[in-house]
Motif scaffolding. Sequence first.
Motif, PDB file in Angstrom:
ATOM      1  N   HIS A   1       0.637  -1.272   0.320  1.00  0.00           N
ATOM      2  CA  HIS A   1       0.002  -0.592   0.071  1.00  0.00           C
ATOM      3  C   HIS A   1       0.629   1.149  -0.247  1.00  0.00           C
ATOM      4  CE1 HIS A   1       0.790  -0.601   4.480  1.00  0.00           C
ATOM      5  NE2 HIS A   1       0.645   1.400   4.552  1.00  0.00           N
ATOM      6  N   THR A   2       2.237   1.320   0.324  1.00  0.00           N
ATOM      7  CA  THR A   2       2.545   2.443   0.270  1.00  0.00           C
ATOM      8  C   THR A   2       3.589   2.836  -0.926  1.00  0.00           C
ATOM      9  OG1 THR A   2       4.771   0.867   0.512  1.00  0.00           O
ATOM     10  CG2 THR A   2       3.516   1.750   3.038  1.00  0.00           C
ATOM     11  N   ASP A   3       3.081   1.827  -2.144  1.00  0.00           N
ATOM     12  CA  ASP A   3       3.543   2.549  -3.338  1.00  0.00           C
ATOM     13  C   ASP A   3       2.379   2.995  -3.728  1.00  0.00           C
ATOM     14  OD1 ASP A   3       5.393   0.012  -3.882  1.00  0.00           O
ATOM     15  OD2 ASP A   3       4.468  -1.217  -4.030  1.00  0.00           O
TER      16      ASP A   3
ATOM     17  N   SER B   1       3.351   7.490   2.152  1.00  0.00           N
ATOM     18  CA  SER B   1       4.606   7.137   3.102  1.00  0.00           C
ATOM     19  C   SER B   1       5.510   7.007   2.814  1.00  0.00           C
ATOM     20  CB  SER B   1       4.124   5.989   1.959  1.00  0.00           C
ATOM     21  OG  SER B   1       4.880   4.920   3.215  1.00  0.00           O
ATOM     22  N   PRO B   2       6.383   7.955   4.185  1.00  0.00           N
ATOM     23  CA  PRO B   2       7.807   8.091   4.088  1.00  0.00           C
ATOM     24  C   PRO B   2       9.230   7.139   3.058  1.00  0.00           C
ATOM     25  CG  PRO B   2       7.656   7.346   5.814  1.00  0.00           C
ATOM     26  CD  PRO B   2       6.354   6.998   5.126  1.00  0.00           C
ATOM     27  N   ARG B   3       8.312   5.551   3.328  1.00  0.00           N
ATOM     28  CA  ARG B   3       9.233   4.589   2.987  1.00  0.00           C
ATOM     29  C   ARG B   3       8.646   3.336   2.253  1.00  0.00           C
ATOM     30  NH1 ARG B   3      11.123  -0.167   5.039  1.00  0.00           N
ATOM     31  NH2 ARG B   3      13.407  -1.086   5.116  1.00  0.00           N
TER      32      ARG B   3
ATOM     33  N   VAL C   1     -12.973   5.963  -4.887  1.00  0.00           N
ATOM     34  CA  VAL C   1     -12.287   4.471  -5.465  1.00  0.00           C
ATOM     35  C   VAL C   1     -11.331   3.660  -4.538  1.00  0.00           C
ATOM     36  CG1 VAL C   1     -11.353   2.979  -7.131  1.00  0.00           C
ATOM     37  CG2 VAL C   1     -12.489   5.411  -7.798  1.00  0.00           C
ATOM     38  N   ARG C   2     -11.100   2.623  -4.022  1.00  0.00           N
ATOM     39  CA  ARG C   2     -10.873   2.048  -2.503  1.00  0.00           C
ATOM     40  C   ARG C   2      -9.705   0.861  -4.012  1.00  0.00           C
ATOM     41  NH1 ARG C   2     -11.963  -2.378   1.415  1.00  0.00           N
ATOM     42  NH2 ARG C   2      -9.830  -2.752   2.119  1.00  0.00           N
ATOM     43  N   LEU C   3      -8.826   1.011  -3.333  1.00  0.00           N
ATOM     44  CA  LEU C   3      -7.174   0.577  -4.114  1.00  0.00           C
ATOM     45  C   LEU C   3      -6.927  -0.514  -3.551  1.00  0.00           C
ATOM     46  CD1 LEU C   3      -7.723   2.569  -6.701  1.00  0.00           C
ATOM     47  CD2 LEU C   3      -5.172   2.862  -6.257  1.00  0.00           C
ATOM     48  N   ILE C   4      -6.653  -1.429  -3.523  1.00  0.00           N
ATOM     49  CA  ILE C   4      -6.206  -3.103  -2.552  1.00  0.00           C
ATOM     50  C   ILE C   4      -5.057  -3.977  -3.951  1.00  0.00           C
ATOM     51  CG2 ILE C   4      -8.110  -2.833  -1.065  1.00  0.00           C
ATOM     52  CD1 ILE C   4      -8.787  -5.630  -2.852  1.00  0.00           C
TER      53      ILE C   4
ATOM     54  N   ALA D   1      -2.114  -5.584   4.940  1.00  0.00           N
ATOM     55  CA  ALA D   1      -2.835  -4.344   4.920  1.00  0.00           C
ATOM     56  C   ALA D   1      -3.962  -4.225   4.760  1.00  0.00           C
ATOM     57  CB  ALA D   1      -1.705  -3.250   5.209  1.00  0.00           C
ATOM     58  N   ASP D   2      -3.443  -4.684   2.975  1.00  0.00           N
ATOM     59  CA  ASP D   2      -4.907  -4.492   2.329  1.00  0.00           C
ATOM     60  C   ASP D   2      -6.172  -5.082   2.420  1.00  0.00           C
ATOM     61  OD1 ASP D   2      -4.314  -1.984   1.415  1.00  0.00           O
ATOM     62  OD2 ASP D   2      -3.188  -3.176  -0.533  1.00  0.00           O
ATOM     63  N   LEU D   3      -5.584  -6.233   3.421  1.00  0.00           N
ATOM     64  CA  LEU D   3      -6.812  -7.158   3.470  1.00  0.00           C
ATOM     65  C   LEU D   3      -7.793  -7.477   4.694  1.00  0.00           C
ATOM     66  CD1 LEU D   3      -7.463 -10.362   1.779  1.00  0.00           C
ATOM     67  CD2 LEU D   3      -6.454 -11.147   3.789  1.00  0.00           C
TER      68      LEU D   3
END
Length: 278
Positions: free
Chosen positions: A212-214, A219-221, A258-261, A267-269
């Motif tokens: 999800h950080t992508d 997100s810093p990292r 729109v929710r992205l998974i 963390a997306d699950l």
Amino acid sequence: MTIHHLDCATMCPFGGRLLLGSGGALVGRLTAHCLLVEGAQGLTLVDTGFGAGDIADPRRLGRAFLTAVRPRLDAASTAVHRIRALGHDPRDVRHIVLTHLDPDHAGGIGDFPHARVHVLADELRAARTPTTRAERDRYRAAQWAHGPRWVEHRPETATESWYGFRAIPVLPGDAPEFLLVPLPGHTRGHCGVAVRESDRWLLHCGDAYFSHTDVDPASPRRPPALTAFQRMMAADNRARLDNLERLRELRRAHHDEVRLICAHDPADLDPPGATTGR
């Protein structure tokens, strides 16, 4: 419409949460996030994770895959088992919509032999007639040796414009509940699957990104091992990066709509079997 979020495979590659973003100190954890949708067309499954055949004979996943991702092969986590646990008959799954044909996404299609299996034509062509060593290594023909009821969709026939993306209606009906959203890069015919919820859309991005950080601008990292793995596994890394940037922009501009998974980030699950919908 009711959407069940299912974890249909657990993978435990070495690296730990510092490199992979989730899991323990030394061993990471990746999921196979699938969706079971109860809608106007009956039961529809988005991706399948591993299948019963993979559990019975892990060799059909291939030695390289087993070594790299170290799957925890458990019959209780297969889609067919989870669907039964929800009180449904697996024979009532009428459609399977695939983001792509990697073994951790399509391994379970043989457990639903009567379902129509929807996939982009470019992806099925890559699996049937691989043109590179990477394609020969990644696709496992044993997973579809039963002769699925393939339904091929072609990007050039896209009739929908969806938040700036081309989109292909999957099932018949005046108000489409499912759209294929071509997102090539990870594989030749990789796509996202958009599912209409009550007042917004859910976009299953498959392996267009792994964390999800992508796509989270705050997100810093980003997990370095996953970043390297995505680059290594891409059939076309430039196309992958271009589509990743488009998904970031989609999230920035339409986060409330729109929710992205993605497939592999825990963390997306939601908890396995959790539901959303109307």
